[in-house]
Motif scaffolding. Structure first.
Motif, PDB file in Angstrom:
ATOM      1  N   ALA A 127      35.338  26.412  40.669  1.00  0.00           N
ATOM      2  CA  ALA A 127      35.527  25.081  40.813  1.00  0.00           C
ATOM      3  C   ALA A 127      36.292  24.485  42.059  1.00  0.00           C
ATOM      4  O   ALA A 127      34.742  23.827  42.343  1.00  0.00           O
ATOM      5  N   PHE A 128      36.830  24.961  42.947  1.00  0.00           N
ATOM      6  CA  PHE A 128      36.518  24.757  44.033  1.00  0.00           C
ATOM      7  C   PHE A 128      35.822  25.069  45.004  1.00  0.00           C
ATOM      8  O   PHE A 128      35.300  24.365  45.947  1.00  0.00           O
ATOM      9  N   MET A 129      34.613  26.520  44.872  1.00  0.00           N
ATOM     10  CA  MET A 129      33.171  26.218  45.480  1.00  0.00           C
ATOM     11  C   MET A 129      32.396  25.435  45.139  1.00  0.00           C
ATOM     12  O   MET A 129      31.395  24.471  45.747  1.00  0.00           O
ATOM     13  N   GLU A 130      32.737  25.273  43.962  1.00  0.00           N
ATOM     14  CA  GLU A 130      31.102  24.284  43.052  1.00  0.00           C
ATOM     15  C   GLU A 130      31.350  22.605  43.947  1.00  0.00           C
ATOM     16  O   GLU A 130      30.616  22.033  43.873  1.00  0.00           O
ATOM     17  N   ASN A 131      32.620  21.999  43.588  1.00  0.00           N
ATOM     18  CA  ASN A 131      32.723  21.019  44.224  1.00  0.00           C
ATOM     19  C   ASN A 131      33.317  20.907  45.919  1.00  0.00           C
ATOM     20  O   ASN A 131      33.140  19.420  46.144  1.00  0.00           O
ATOM     21  N   PHE A 144      33.772  17.454  40.055  1.00  0.00           N
ATOM     22  CA  PHE A 144      35.466  16.684  38.901  1.00  0.00           C
ATOM     23  C   PHE A 144      35.642  16.942  40.450  1.00  0.00           C
ATOM     24  O   PHE A 144      36.581  17.943  40.909  1.00  0.00           O
ATOM     25  N   GLY A 145      36.731  15.919  39.924  1.00  0.00           N
ATOM     26  CA  GLY A 145      37.838  15.456  41.514  1.00  0.00           C
ATOM     27  C   GLY A 145      39.729  15.479  40.535  1.00  0.00           C
ATOM     28  O   GLY A 145      39.676  14.876  39.710  1.00  0.00           O
ATOM     29  N   ALA A 146      39.769  15.690  40.483  1.00  0.00           N
ATOM     30  CA  ALA A 146      41.417  16.382  40.516  1.00  0.00           C
ATOM     31  C   ALA A 146      42.794  15.394  40.958  1.00  0.00           C
ATOM     32  O   ALA A 146      43.881  15.561  40.225  1.00  0.00           O
ATOM     33  N   THR A 160      47.352  19.191  32.298  1.00  0.00           N
ATOM     34  CA  THR A 160      47.245  20.008  31.781  1.00  0.00           C
ATOM     35  C   THR A 160      46.901  18.444  30.209  1.00  0.00           C
ATOM     36  O   THR A 160      46.393  19.429  29.435  1.00  0.00           O
ATOM     37  N   SER A 161      47.327  17.678  29.706  1.00  0.00           N
ATOM     38  CA  SER A 161      46.007  16.895  29.255  1.00  0.00           C
ATOM     39  C   SER A 161      45.161  17.092  29.213  1.00  0.00           C
ATOM     40  O   SER A 161      44.309  16.925  27.950  1.00  0.00           O
ATOM     41  N   ASN A 162      44.681  16.626  30.747  1.00  0.00           N
ATOM     42  CA  ASN A 162      43.275  16.920  30.621  1.00  0.00           C
ATOM     43  C   ASN A 162      42.734  18.456  30.163  1.00  0.00           C
ATOM     44  O   ASN A 162      41.482  17.971  29.732  1.00  0.00           O
ATOM     45  N   ILE A 163      43.274  19.391  30.194  1.00  0.00           N
ATOM     46  CA  ILE A 163      43.302  20.531  29.720  1.00  0.00           C
ATOM     47  C   ILE A 163      42.976  20.320  28.494  1.00  0.00           C
ATOM     48  O   ILE A 163      41.538  20.825  27.735  1.00  0.00           O
ATOM     49  N   ALA A 183      34.273  21.972  26.492  1.00  0.00           N
ATOM     50  CA  ALA A 183      33.910  22.936  27.591  1.00  0.00           C
ATOM     51  C   ALA A 183      33.185  23.982  27.461  1.00  0.00           C
ATOM     52  O   ALA A 183      33.552  25.114  26.348  1.00  0.00           O
ATOM     53  N   ALA A 184      31.585  24.156  27.801  1.00  0.00           N
ATOM     54  CA  ALA A 184      31.413  25.902  27.302  1.00  0.00           C
ATOM     55  C   ALA A 184      31.203  26.612  28.656  1.00  0.00           C
ATOM     56  O   ALA A 184      31.740  26.305  29.433  1.00  0.00           O
ATOM     57  N   LEU A 185      31.438  28.078  28.158  1.00  0.00           N
ATOM     58  CA  LEU A 185      32.044  28.808  28.764  1.00  0.00           C
ATOM     59  C   LEU A 185      30.931  28.934  29.997  1.00  0.00           C
ATOM     60  O   LEU A 185      29.899  29.472  29.542  1.00  0.00           O
ATOM     61  N   GLY A 186      31.125  29.714  31.069  1.00  0.00           N
ATOM     62  CA  GLY A 186      30.772  29.077  32.166  1.00  0.00           C
ATOM     63  C   GLY A 186      29.702  28.139  32.320  1.00  0.00           C
ATOM     64  O   GLY A 186      29.243  28.492  33.596  1.00  0.00           O
ATOM     65  N   SER A 187      30.306  27.215  32.516  1.00  0.00           N
ATOM     66  CA  SER A 187      29.723  25.959  32.604  1.00  0.00           C
ATOM     67  C   SER A 187      30.456  25.353  33.810  1.00  0.00           C
ATOM     68  O   SER A 187      31.749  25.585  33.739  1.00  0.00           O
ATOM     69  N   THR A 188      30.442  24.678  34.920  1.00  0.00           N
ATOM     70  CA  THR A 188      31.065  23.683  36.002  1.00  0.00           C
ATOM     71  C   THR A 188      32.174  23.147  35.201  1.00  0.00           C
ATOM     72  O   THR A 188      33.104  22.928  35.894  1.00  0.00           O
ATOM     73  N   HIS A 189      31.667  22.593  33.940  1.00  0.00           N
ATOM     74  CA  HIS A 189      33.301  21.463  33.505  1.00  0.00           C
ATOM     75  C   HIS A 189      34.532  22.809  33.457  1.00  0.00           C
ATOM     76  O   HIS A 189      35.189  22.846  33.693  1.00  0.00           O
ATOM     77  N   ILE A 190      34.152  23.666  32.152  1.00  0.00           N
ATOM     78  CA  ILE A 190      35.058  24.910  32.458  1.00  0.00           C
ATOM     79  C   ILE A 190      36.168  25.600  33.444  1.00  0.00           C
ATOM     80  O   ILE A 190      37.129  25.628  33.502  1.00  0.00           O
ATOM     81  N   HIS A 191      35.094  25.604  34.675  1.00  0.00           N
ATOM     82  CA  HIS A 191      35.810  26.004  36.114  1.00  0.00           C
ATOM     83  C   HIS A 191      36.637  25.144  36.444  1.00  0.00           C
ATOM     84  O   HIS A 191      37.236  25.064  36.849  1.00  0.00           O
ATOM     85  N   ALA A 192      36.306  23.463  36.229  1.00  0.00           N
ATOM     86  CA  ALA A 192      36.917  22.539  36.926  1.00  0.00           C
ATOM     87  C   ALA A 192      38.659  22.798  35.981  1.00  0.00           C
ATOM     88  O   ALA A 192      39.364  22.430  36.716  1.00  0.00           O
ATOM     89  N   LEU A 193      38.620  22.950  34.795  1.00  0.00           N
ATOM     90  CA  LEU A 193      39.014  23.157  33.657  1.00  0.00           C
ATOM     91  C   LEU A 193      40.470  23.783  34.433  1.00  0.00           C
ATOM     92  O   LEU A 193      41.754  24.166  34.336  1.00  0.00           O
ATOM     93  N   PHE A 194      39.833  25.264  34.363  1.00  0.00           N
ATOM     94  CA  PHE A 194      40.735  26.652  35.351  1.00  0.00           C
ATOM     95  C   PHE A 194      40.987  26.164  36.517  1.00  0.00           C
ATOM     96  O   PHE A 194      41.788  26.705  36.882  1.00  0.00           O
TER      97      PHE A 194
END
Lengths: 287, 285
Positions: A39-43, A61-63, A239-242, A249-260
């Motif tokens: 997520a850090f790399m992608e964003n 994704f910005g947190a 937490t509530s975002n996760i 969120a699909a496994l392997g997507s940018t979306h789930i990386h952002a949650l991690f």
């Protein structure tokens, strides 16, 4: 099998089971960071930490609002819960008659054990309408989340600081009373300072519970992705975002990386608090 | 400077006021939930099929998940506790294991949920009871180890020496002397773990699957009571005849069941810890 072989085998088997906890910890850190770093790399690290846009459509994704939301609810709830809990713990250990302790202690145990979704539900049916009617819509707000967290952290902090206060040697108390101090002077000048490090650990435990709480907050905070301007604005935490997005969120997507990625920030917060608590508990032993 | 007697009276009034107001408010909220939820509890609701708004699937799911979790956590937890209390030399590895246990106990449950998704769900291929139980086992392991280790430490040293003196090996002593006497403490640990499975929802959200059907194999999805409460409270009603109000009262009903389970478990823990301390007192050790 001869006795010696059994003896040796069991020793290794037991060491193996003890090692599992270490493996789990390493596994958690590895998997959270492995996915979260993406997520850090992608964003971009800067954009992820300080960005204010969380958009599936744009894949950005910005947190920042989540981090601020988490800090607000944690600080807000601890500011109220810590002093109140310490007051209750002091009352329970030094002032309350025996029969009252026997009643309140099981109540505290029950309140510690109640599932967080039940606290969330109580917040939804009780606090949210109250806030909506008296302070203004939408009711689902930072204030509701803070209040629910106060209710949840008080039993935890009371329970732990009560144990600490009880562990203060009676001779300290007796010495102070024999010198002519009143009971309150003894509590304020002798017992509380003696239990200081334990009480701080208890409060940090409460902070950990508050920042890590997910379900109850999700149920009452309104989950709007914005930095709240007042207590009655809806907000969102790490937490509530996760909670809200992990199922879709699909496994392997940018979306789930952002949650991690949110998970990494959460873990870092918790590790900082844990090390403070660890250092303090070491100090407590020396004193 | 205020008279010490006056300041003491002020402090007394303030402290008792805070205690009664806060404890009163907390108990009021719980009772409010119990009173409102009580009405929605009836046989048709509790044991009805979940597709028709009953609780059969979450009840079976909760029990299934508890058993699967205990299957992993009892051998691992008791084994680790025996190692730490009976065998562990004071060295770097022991120190790391203890540090790992205390760190795990402080990690937020939602992080375990993410971990479960990244490891167990990915390995198994889909969210299932097995993935959920493995996740919950990771989360409750430190509680199991701590409770068991406390119990093992409570067994008097003289018993071990007597057994070793009679020629038993270390493992025989541990298995035949130490473990049986520590049993109440181990049972406390088991109840604590069951409590975690009943109460935690965040780790199970994406690992247990949320199937509304009664699970028949560890690879089926399932929901627990607490998860079902969460879905009822947060999801919009799907069919026309069911209103939001109905869902909330059903959720309150589940809250009552959960609170009763917690009361029961706390009672059992109290019972076992009393049993335990009384036995050693009687034997005068």
């Amino acid at each position: 099998m001869n006795k010696k072989t059994i003896e040796q085998t069991m020793k290794w088997v037991l060491l193996g089971t003890a090692f599992v906890s270490l493996l789990i910890l390493v596994g958690i850190i590895y998997f959270i960071f492995d996915n979260g770093f993406l997520a850090f790399m992608e964003n971009g690290l800067w954009n992820f930490l300080f960005g204010q846009k969380w958009s599936l459509a744009d894949n950005t994704f910005g947190a920042l609002p989540l981090i601020i939301g988490s800090i607000y609810v944690t600080v807000g709830s601890i500011l109220v819960a810590a002093p109140v809990s310490i007051a209750i713990a002091v009352f329970m250990t030094n002032i309350a008659p025996h029969f009252l302790r026997e009643i309140v202690r099981p109540c505290i145990d029950l309140l510690v054990g109640i599932p967080s979704v039940v606290y969330g539900l109580i917040g939804m049916v009780f606090l949210v309408p109250l806030i909506r009617e008296h302070l203004g819509p939408p009711g689902y707000s930072l204030l509701a989340a803070i209040t629910v967290l106060i209710l949840m952290t008080i039993p935890t902090i009371v329970s732990v600081s009560e144990d600490t206060l009880r562990a203060v040697p009676t001779k300290y108390k007796e010495a102070s009373l024999a010198l002519g101090a009143t009971k309150w002077q003894t509590i304020w000048h002798v017992i509380l300072p003696a239990a200081k490090s334990g009480i701080i650990s208890a409060v940090i435990l409460g902070v950990g519970r508050a920042i890590g709480e997910a379900m109850a907050i999700y149920m009452v905070i309104g989950n709007s992705f914005s930095i709240p301007k007042s207590l009655i604005d809806p907000s969102r935490t790490l937490t509530s975002n996760i909670v809200g997005q992990i199922e879709e969120a699909a496994l392997g997507s940018t979306h789930i990386h952002a949650l991690f990625g949110c998970g990494i920030i959460l873990l870092l917060f918790v590790f900082v608090f844990n090390s403070i608590s660890f250092t303090l508990s070491k100090k407590g032993v020396q004193a | 400077m205020m008279n010490p007697k006056t300041s003491q009276s002020i402090a007394w009034v303030a402290l008792s006021f805070i205690t009664f107001v806060v404890m009163g408010a907390l108990l009021f909220l719980v009772l409010y939930c119990v009173v409102h939820g009580w009405n929605s509890l009836n046989m048709a609701f509790v044991f009805g099929p979940t597709t028709k708004g009953g609780l059969l699937a979450p009840i079976v799911g909760t029990i299934y998940l508890i058993f699967m979790t205990l299957l992993f956590v009892i051998p691992l937890g008791v084994g680790a506790a025996i190692y730490l209390s009976e065998y562990a030399p004071v060295n770097g590895i022991t120190h790391f294991i203890r540090y790992a246990l205390s760190s795990l106990a402080g990690i937020p449950s939602i992080i375990f949920g993410l971990f479960g998704v990244a490891l167990f769900v990915t390995l198994i291929g889909h969210a299932s009871i097995l993935a959920g139980a493995l996740t919950m086992a990771c989360l409750s392991l430190p509680f199991m180890v701590t409770a068991t280790e406390e119990a093992l430490k409570g067994v008097p040293k003289s018993w071990r020496e007597a057994s070793l003196g009679l020629g038993a090996t270390k493992w025989e002593t541990t298995w035949f002397v130490v473990l049986p006497s520590a049993l109440p403490g181990i049972i406390t640990g088991i109840i604590l773990c069951m409590g975690r499975v009943v109460a935690e929802t965040a780790p199970l959200l994406a690992t247990a699957g949320f199937s509304p059907f009664v699970p028949t194999s560890p690879f089926d999805g399932a929901r627990t009571l607490a998860l079902h409460l969460f879905y009822l409270a947060t999801e919009a009603p799907s069919t026309g005849t069911v209103t939001r109000y109905d869902l909330i009262s059903q959720a309150m009903g589940i809250a009552v069941i959960l609170i009763l389970i917690i009361v029961l478990m706390n009672g059992l823990i109290r019972l076992f810890s009393n049993l335990y301390s009384r036995r050693f007192l009687k034997q005068g050790v």
